[in-house]
Design an enzyme around this catalytic site. Structure first.
Site, PDB file in Angstrom:
ATOM      1  CB  SER A  28      -0.893  -0.002   1.245  1.00  0.00           C
ATOM      2  OG  SER A  28      -1.627   1.199   1.313  1.00  0.00           O
ATOM      3  CG  ASN A  76       7.233   7.059   3.803  1.00  0.00           C
ATOM      4  OD1 ASN A  76       6.193   7.709   3.947  1.00  0.00           O
ATOM      5  ND2 ASN A  76       7.316   5.778   4.139  1.00  0.00           N
ATOM      6  CB  ILE A  78       3.686   9.941   2.271  1.00  0.00           C
ATOM      7  CG1 ILE A  78       4.889   9.324   1.545  1.00  0.00           C
ATOM      8  CG2 ILE A  78       2.647  10.480   1.290  1.00  0.00           C
ATOM      9  CD1 ILE A  78       5.624  10.210   0.605  1.00  0.00           C
ATOM     10  CG  LEU A  80      -1.816   7.893   6.243  1.00  0.00           C
ATOM     11  CD1 LEU A  80      -2.902   7.523   7.250  1.00  0.00           C
ATOM     12  CD2 LEU A  80      -1.406   6.663   5.451  1.00  0.00           C
ATOM     13  CG  ASN A 106      -4.360   0.568   3.395  1.00  0.00           C
ATOM     14  OD1 ASN A 106      -4.664   1.493   4.140  1.00  0.00           O
ATOM     15  ND2 ASN A 106      -3.345  -0.248   3.647  1.00  0.00           N
ATOM     16  CB  CYS A 137       0.122   5.377   9.095  1.00  0.00           C
ATOM     17  SG  CYS A 137       1.178   6.575   8.261  1.00  0.00           S
ATOM     18  CB  THR A 199       7.496   2.221   7.568  1.00  0.00           C
ATOM     19  OG1 THR A 199       6.463   3.062   8.081  1.00  0.00           O
ATOM     20  CG2 THR A 199       7.344   2.091   6.076  1.00  0.00           C
ATOM     21  N   GLY A 223      12.323  -0.841   2.921  1.00  0.00           N
ATOM     22  CA  GLY A 223      13.397  -1.278   2.028  1.00  0.00           C
ATOM     23  C   GLY A 223      14.204  -2.404   2.637  1.00  0.00           C
ATOM     24  N   GLY A 250      10.725  -5.021   2.919  1.00  0.00           N
ATOM     25  CA  GLY A 250      12.072  -5.189   2.365  1.00  0.00           C
ATOM     26  C   GLY A 250      12.250  -6.257   1.307  1.00  0.00           C
TER      27      GLY A 250
HETATM   28  C1  LIG Z   1       6.380   6.097   0.233  1.00  0.00           C
HETATM   29  C2  LIG Z   1       5.611   5.094   1.041  1.00  0.00           C
HETATM   30  C3  LIG Z   1       4.257   5.294   1.254  1.00  0.00           C
HETATM   31  C4  LIG Z   1       3.532   4.364   2.008  1.00  0.00           C
HETATM   32  N1  LIG Z   1       2.194   4.563   2.194  1.00  0.00           N
HETATM   33  C5  LIG Z   1       1.467   3.633   2.874  1.00  0.00           C
HETATM   34  C6  LIG Z   1       0.070   3.783   3.016  1.00  0.00           C
HETATM   35  O1  LIG Z   1      -0.550   4.740   2.515  1.00  0.00           O
HETATM   36  N2  LIG Z   1      -0.604   2.828   3.715  1.00  0.00           N
HETATM   37  C7  LIG Z   1       0.009   1.724   4.252  1.00  0.00           C
HETATM   38  O2  LIG Z   1      -0.656   0.870   4.845  1.00  0.00           O
HETATM   39  N3  LIG Z   1       1.355   1.544   4.110  1.00  0.00           N
HETATM   40  C8  LIG Z   1       2.083   2.472   3.444  1.00  0.00           C
HETATM   41  N4  LIG Z   1       3.433   2.284   3.272  1.00  0.00           N
HETATM   42  C9  LIG Z   1       4.081   1.075   3.841  1.00  0.00           C
HETATM   43  C10 LIG Z   1       4.252  -0.019   2.765  1.00  0.00           C
HETATM   44  O3  LIG Z   1       3.007  -0.473   2.290  1.00  0.00           O
HETATM   45  C11 LIG Z   1       5.053  -1.206   3.328  1.00  0.00           C
HETATM   46  O4  LIG Z   1       4.313  -1.783   4.392  1.00  0.00           O
HETATM   47  C12 LIG Z   1       6.422  -0.798   3.841  1.00  0.00           C
HETATM   48  O5  LIG Z   1       7.010   0.149   2.983  1.00  0.00           O
HETATM   49  C13 LIG Z   1       7.371  -1.989   3.979  1.00  0.00           C
HETATM   50  O6  LIG Z   1       7.531  -2.670   2.750  1.00  0.00           O
HETATM   51  P1  LIG Z   1       8.718  -2.377   1.685  1.00  0.00           P
HETATM   52  O7  LIG Z   1      10.016  -2.419   2.450  1.00  0.00           O
HETATM   53  O8  LIG Z   1       8.569  -3.475   0.682  1.00  0.00           O
HETATM   54  O9  LIG Z   1       8.449  -1.030   1.112  1.00  0.00           O
HETATM   55  C14 LIG Z   1       4.180   3.219   2.535  1.00  0.00           C
HETATM   56  C15 LIG Z   1       5.553   3.022   2.301  1.00  0.00           C
HETATM   57  C16 LIG Z   1       6.263   3.939   1.562  1.00  0.00           C
HETATM   58  C17 LIG Z   1       7.721   3.686   1.317  1.00  0.00           C
END
Ligand SMILES: Cc1cc2nc3c(=O)[nH]c(=O)nc-3n(C[C@H](O)[C@H](O)[C@H](O)COP(=O)(O)O)c2cc1C
Length: 311
Positions: A28, A76, A78, A80, A106, A137, A199, A223, A250
């Protein structure tokens, strides 16, 4: 049975009542607010499209800068940012009914009532196959309130459970000492699956300016650097509950996906790693097919097959 169907079976997985033809999902917030990622992803490679969090009211997000990179991934905040439920219902949802992969919407909120409002709204949308509750979040005021108190978390999940028959996933926070009480609370409250996890709260600074690198100060780390941390939480959650686990944290290669599955995940979300390589999911799907063929296994036989050392 043709070669293509054998491939499909090899990668197929289930998350409760949802059958997915691959275990690869978008994370997401990392593939946009709508289905536009399908312009560069082959739907055959994608199990489900998990879209960015939607909240009842539009949110402008946090002050810039909102993203900073480091060698292990990104930070990050952001916050939401989204155009709110009404825009999403009118402009995004109608297109989702036409696309070839299941969509998981979501839901975000500040109060229990807001989560319930989002769940009811998503339940009424034809193109939404399942609902992921973003209970985790770290980038909004009070954003982890529900994820750091198992009782509050259970109340939200239970309240959303009674208003929807669609698959309901609870996305847990990693910003806790042990994920087990949260995983169990969500399961007991009626979640169909857990997304583990979001995260990790973190900070990057610039020593020259003496300031944080992000406009809000803290942010969420994602990541490859968080993969071992997420893997631990996936393993511990899978040991603690019966419902399926969707891993997030990650994953960047087919090997990473299989590691998560062996640790107990039934599907894996890809987020940050795809920022550099937008069609990474398709490459991972191809590599998964080759690795499973070489190993003579299927996704189903690998899930939860980790053998823990006996001490
Ligand atoms: C730029 C960014 C925006 C994200 N926005 C959301 C979000 O709106 N809702 C959510 O549940 N997770 C959000 N996440 C979390 C990701 O869905 C994911 O759970 C997290 O980044 C870990 O996975 P990854 O290491 O593969 O990115 C966001 C992550 C990033 C990097």
């Amino acid at each position: 049975m043709g070669a293509q169907s054998i491939f499909v079976m090899t990668l197929s997985t289930t998350i409760g009542s949802l059958s997915l033809h691959t275990p690869l999902l978008t994370g997401s917030g990392t593939f946009g607010h709508d289905a536009s990622a399908l312009s560069f992803l082959n739907p055959d490679d994608l199990g489900a499209l998990v879209l960015k969090t939607v909240t009842p009211q539009p949110r402008p997000g946090n002050p810039n800068p909102r993203m900073a990179e480091y060698e292990g991934g990104i930070l990050n905040s952001i916050g939401l940012e989204n155009r709110g439920l009404h825009y999403w219902r009118d402009k995004v949802a109608p297109e989702l009914a036409q696309i070839a992969v299941p969509v998981i919407a979501n839901a975000g909120g500040h109060t229990l009532e807001e989560y319930v409002e989002m769940t009811i709204a998503f339940s009424e949308m034809e193109g939404v196959e399942g609902i992921e509750l973003n209970l985790s979040c770290p980038n909004v005021e009070g954003g982890t309130r529900f994820a750091t108190d198992p009782i509050a978390l259970a109340q939200v999940v239970a309240a959303c459970r009674v208003v929807t028959e669609k698959p309901l996933w609870a996305k847990l926070s990693p910003n806790v000492e042990s994920i087990v009480p949260f995983a169990q609370a969500a399961e007991q409250a009626g979640a169909d699956a857990l997304t583990v996890s979001n995260t990790f709260l973190g900070l990057l600074v610039d020593w020259r300016t003496r300031q944080p690198q992000l406009g809000r100060g803290f942010g969420g780390v994602s990541g490859s650097g968080i993969r071992p941390l997420a893997l631990r939480f996936v393993y511990e959650s899978a040991q603690a509950v019966e419902i399926p686990i969707v891993a997030s944290g990650g994953a960047a290669s087919a090997k990473d996906v299989l590691d998560f599955m062996v640790a107990g995940a039934s599907a894996v979300q890809i987020g940050t790693a795809a920022f550099r390589t937008p069609d990474l999911l398709s490459k991972i799907a191809q590599d998964l097919r080759a690795l499973l063929k070489e190993d003579g296994s299927t996704i189903q036989t690998l899930i939860g097959s980790l053998e823990w050392p006996s001490l």
